[in-house]
Design an enzyme around this catalytic site. Structure first.
Site, mmCIF file in Angstrom:
data_model
loop_
_atom_site.group_PDB
_atom_site.id
_atom_site.type_symbol
_atom_site.label_atom_id
_atom_site.label_comp_id
_atom_site.label_asym_id
_atom_site.label_seq_id
_atom_site.Cartn_x
_atom_site.Cartn_y
_atom_site.Cartn_z
ATOM 1 N N GLY A 164 0.895 -1.282 0.026
ATOM 2 C CA GLY A 164 -0.012 -0.108 -0.035
ATOM 3 C C GLY A 164 0.846 1.315 0.253
ATOM 4 O O GLY A 164 0.330 2.448 0.506
ATOM 5 N N MET B 203 -4.215 -6.780 -6.566
ATOM 6 C CA MET B 203 -3.707 -7.780 -7.665
ATOM 7 C C MET B 203 -4.958 -8.849 -7.921
ATOM 8 O O MET B 203 -4.679 -10.175 -7.532
ATOM 9 C CB MET B 203 -2.370 -8.709 -6.905
ATOM 10 N N LEU C 28 -10.435 -8.073 -12.507
ATOM 11 C CA LEU C 28 -11.629 -7.789 -12.265
ATOM 12 C C LEU C 28 -12.920 -8.213 -13.107
ATOM 13 O O LEU C 28 -12.567 -8.450 -14.392
ATOM 14 C CB LEU C 28 -11.745 -6.240 -12.198
ATOM 15 N N ASN D 199 -5.759 2.928 -12.673
ATOM 16 C CA ASN D 199 -4.786 2.034 -12.251
ATOM 17 C C ASN D 199 -3.469 2.483 -12.450
ATOM 18 O O ASN D 199 -3.141 3.208 -13.378
ATOM 19 C CB ASN D 199 -4.852 0.508 -12.752
ATOM 20 N N HIS E 271 0.415 0.926 -13.152
ATOM 21 C CA HIS E 271 1.321 -0.084 -13.687
ATOM 22 C C HIS E 271 2.732 0.170 -13.869
ATOM 23 O O HIS E 271 3.128 1.373 -14.159
ATOM 24 C CB HIS E 271 0.754 -0.777 -14.925
ATOM 25 N N SER F 256 2.929 3.792 -15.543
ATOM 26 C CA SER F 256 1.783 4.471 -16.307
ATOM 27 C C SER F 256 0.741 4.524 -15.412
ATOM 28 O O SER F 256 0.265 3.666 -14.642
ATOM 29 C CB SER F 256 1.564 3.463 -17.646
ATOM 30 N N LEU G 88 -6.785 -6.715 -19.429
ATOM 31 C CA LEU G 88 -5.904 -6.231 -18.320
ATOM 32 C C LEU G 88 -4.900 -5.382 -18.591
ATOM 33 O O LEU G 88 -4.092 -5.405 -19.821
ATOM 34 C CB LEU G 88 -5.135 -7.761 -17.885
ATOM 35 N N ASP G 89 -4.435 -4.436 -17.829
ATOM 36 C CA ASP G 89 -3.374 -3.361 -18.134
ATOM 37 C C ASP G 89 -3.747 -2.577 -19.421
ATOM 38 O O ASP G 89 -2.419 -2.217 -20.063
ATOM 39 C CB ASP G 89 -1.858 -4.016 -17.767
ATOM 40 N N GLU H 285 6.444 6.183 -9.071
ATOM 41 C CA GLU H 285 4.709 5.947 -9.069
ATOM 42 C C GLU H 285 4.123 7.137 -7.873
ATOM 43 O O GLU H 285 3.034 7.562 -8.310
ATOM 44 C CB GLU H 285 4.562 4.614 -8.503
HETATM 45 C C1 GAR Z 1 3.133 -1.118 -7.623
HETATM 46 O O1 GAR Z 1 4.223 -1.032 -8.029
HETATM 47 C C2 GAR Z 1 2.206 -0.907 -8.613
HETATM 48 O O2 GAR Z 1 2.710 -0.313 -9.843
HETATM 49 C C3 GAR Z 1 2.125 -2.586 -8.843
HETATM 50 O O3 GAR Z 1 2.003 -3.070 -7.698
HETATM 51 C C4 GAR Z 1 2.966 -2.306 -6.771
HETATM 52 C C5 GAR Z 1 1.943 -2.136 -5.719
HETATM 53 O O4 GAR Z 1 2.822 -1.244 -4.481
HETATM 54 N N1 GAR Z 1 0.884 -2.782 -9.619
HETATM 55 C C6 GAR Z 1 0.712 -3.787 -10.537
HETATM 56 O O5 GAR Z 1 1.907 -4.506 -10.922
HETATM 57 C C7 GAR Z 1 -0.482 -3.686 -11.419
HETATM 58 N N2 GAR Z 1 -0.441 -4.441 -12.440
HETATM 59 P P1 GAR Z 1 2.075 -0.664 -3.276
HETATM 60 O O6 GAR Z 1 1.245 -1.655 -2.763
HETATM 61 O O7 GAR Z 1 3.199 -0.205 -2.313
HETATM 62 O O8 GAR Z 1 1.378 0.235 -3.949
#
Ligand code: GAR
Length: 321
Positions: free
Chosen positions: A15, A92, A95, A109, A111, A138, A146-147, A176
């Protein structure tokens, strides 16, 4: 300041993006507020942080439930919280189509790749293995695929010669945390952005048959027919002739219809300077709650007023089927 946009964040683990959102929401003038942090895992570490920050949390395990049934439970919790937008932050779960449809254009979202490159997992290693010089992240709108879905913003992150997946992931994560809250802020206030509004009008005007754009006294305008003899059916008015509002000018069937519209909703319609006399109507586009289907319909009606007979005839024939 206008009401803040209400956000629900879905997480599955750490999170850290959720935390970035929570602290962005505490900065002055942030246009969104966090109503709920929800997870498919009651042990997700991010939930504890949200609780400590006095944000409502919700968790429901997905195990043993059909995908649709679990999504339904999450959806109900989101609606209950009053949220208007769903922000996926390391959620993860794939949906269900039904869930995605309910949040069309209202679910974002993040990614960790420069989409459309490297959808799915293992994005960092795949970028390194491919010999890429830059990786990145992104933010995109969520669609059934997906994505996939329109990319709203990206940040490029240089790949160092001694990077491994972990070191690269660490730097992308920093990017991010900057990108996601800033993109969300811009997205939820898009209806106040004149360029965004103009883009919406342009897309709809140009979707009508045989139209082209031509500025008129500095204002964008759209005509139907040939470049030489075409006729205007719409103008985009931004501070035009000293009027403060942003509005779409379209033709009505005449001054009777124009008067009836203004009578029915004087907050939305007004008679524009100069054009009003000949039955044009101004529809405000800066109320923050534009009904875009109504704009589509009004553009079409105006187009019908001036389009060559051979084009309107084609529409009439098509309508009979
Ligand atoms: C993040 O790096 C996000 O980009 C990735 O999961 C991580 C979550 O980290 N998401 C994906 O891969 C979605 N396809 P966080 O729980 O610390 O935010």
């Amino acid at each position: 300041m206008a009401d803040k946009a209400k956000i629900a964040i879905l997480i599955s683990g750490r999170g850290s993006n959720m935390a970035a959102m929570v602290y962005a929401a505490k900065t002055p003038d942030c246009p969104f507020e966090i109503m709920l942090v929800a997870s498919n895992d009651p042990d997700a570490p991010g939930l504890r942080l949200a609780e400590a920050e006095s944000i409502a949390t919700f968790a429901h395990r997905h195990k043993g439930l059909a995908r649709e049934a679990h999504d339904e439970i999450m959806h109900d919790a989101i609606v209950q919280s009053g949220a208007e937008y769903v922000v996926l932050a390391g959620y993860m779960r794939i949906l269900s189509d039904g869930f995605v449809r309910k949040w069309t254009n209202h679910m974002l979202n993040i990614h960790p790749s420069l989409l459309p490159k490297y959808k799915g997992l293992d994005t960092y290693q795949r970028a390194i293995d491919a010999g890429d010089r830059v990786a990145g992240c992104s933010v995109h709108l969520v669609t059934a695929e997906l994505d996939d879905g329109p990319v709203l913003a990206q940040t490029e992150v240089a790949i160092l010669s001694d990077d491994d997946a972990d070191t690269l992931a660490g730097r992308i994560l920093i990017a991010e945390h900057q990108l996601y809250p800033a993109t969300l802020a811009r997205y939820v206030t898009r209806e106040n952005d004149p360029d965004w509004i103009l883009g919406q009008v342009r897309e709809r005007a140009m979707a009508l048959a045989e139209t082209h754009e031509r500025p008129s006294f500095g204002a964008p305008g759209w005509r139907v027919g040939s470049e030489r003899t075409g006729k205007y059916f719409a103008y985009f008015a931004q501070s035009h002739h000293g009027e403060a509002s942003i509005a779409l000018l379209v033709k009505t069937t005449g001054t009777d219809e124009q008067a009836a519209l203004i009578d029915a909703d004087p907050e939305l319609y007004y008679s524009p300077k100069f054009y009003g006399k000949s039955g044009w109507i101004a529809i405000r586009l800066d109320t923050g709650s534009t009904d875009w289907d109504h704009i589509t319909e009004r553009l079409y009606k105006s187009w019908c007023q001036v389009a060559p007979r051979r084009l309107t005839k084609m529409v009439e024939i098509a309508d009979q089927f």
